[in-house]
Write an enzyme that holds these catalytic residues in place. Structure first.
Site, PDB file in Angstrom:
ATOM      1  CE1 TYR A   1      -4.248   1.804   0.703  1.00 50.15           C
ATOM      2  CE2 TYR A   1      -2.609   3.405   1.431  1.00 50.15           C
ATOM      3  CZ  TYR A   1      -3.897   3.103   1.033  1.00 50.15           C
ATOM      4  OH  TYR A   1      -4.833   4.095   0.965  1.00 50.15           O
ATOM      5  CG  ASP A   2       4.668   3.427   2.304  1.00 51.46           C
ATOM      6  OD1 ASP A   2       4.182   4.574   2.445  1.00 51.46           O
ATOM      7  OD2 ASP A   2       5.890   3.206   2.279  1.00 51.46           O
ATOM      8  CG  MET A   3       6.588   0.403  -1.269  1.00 51.43           C
ATOM      9  SD  MET A   3       7.738  -0.901  -1.603  1.00 51.43           S
ATOM     10  CE  MET A   3       8.776  -0.109  -2.833  1.00 51.43           C
TER      11      MET A   3
END
Length: 158
Positions: free
Chosen positions: A128-130
């Site tokens: 998700y973060d990437m």
């Protein structure tokens, strides 16, 4: 109150004493589904996508491994464990979804379900973060324990 393993006779939280338990080989496999959407999945080539933050799946796997190793620091009643092995696998299921699996193995006195569940969640959170700069409509869903061996009970949820 005394029926709960993590509550003492005074009703105060405690860590379970595993001293009397036998050392056995124990494994746990957790699984999560994750909706990424076609906008993100279309960027993957040969099961990998390199963003400005680096290779998505490779980085997420390393983060998941770190999460497994830090489970006892994150979840108060989990015992610190000497982990024998961690295997995280990410598969593209279709044009919108992926599956993430985390298998953890030890020889010990307590199970590794929480470690496998932590590993699969941290892997998904890293994905998700990437990918959030492309689209923030991703959904981590259906996180569950699919198998557990060793100890008193065994589970096989497919």
């Amino acid at each position: 109150m005394t029926n709960f393993t993590h509550i003492n006779k005074k009703g105060i939280p405690k860590m379970v004493n595993v001293f009397e338990k036998k050392i056995t080989k124990r494994t746990a496999i957790a699984k999560a589904m994750m909706f990424l959407g076609t906008e993100i999945i279309s960027n993957f080539k040969n099961e990998e996508f390199i963003t400005k933050k680096g290779p998505v799946f490779q980085t997420a796997i390393i983060a998941g491994i770190q999460g497994v190793k830090k489970t006892s620091e994150l979840i108060p009643m989990c015992h610190p464990l000497l982990i024998n092995g961690i295997d995280i696998d990410i598969q593209i299921v279709d044009s919108e979804n992926i599956e993430v699996f985390c298998e953890v193995t030890i020889e010990g006195k307590t199970g590794v379900e929480m470690e496998a569940l932590t590993g699969v969640n941290i892997t998904c959170l890293t994905i998700y973060d990437m990918c959030k700069s492309i689209n923030q409509k991703m959904v981590i869903k259906e996180v569950r324990l699919v198998a557990k061996t060793g100890g008193k009970s065994e589970i096989k949820n497919g």
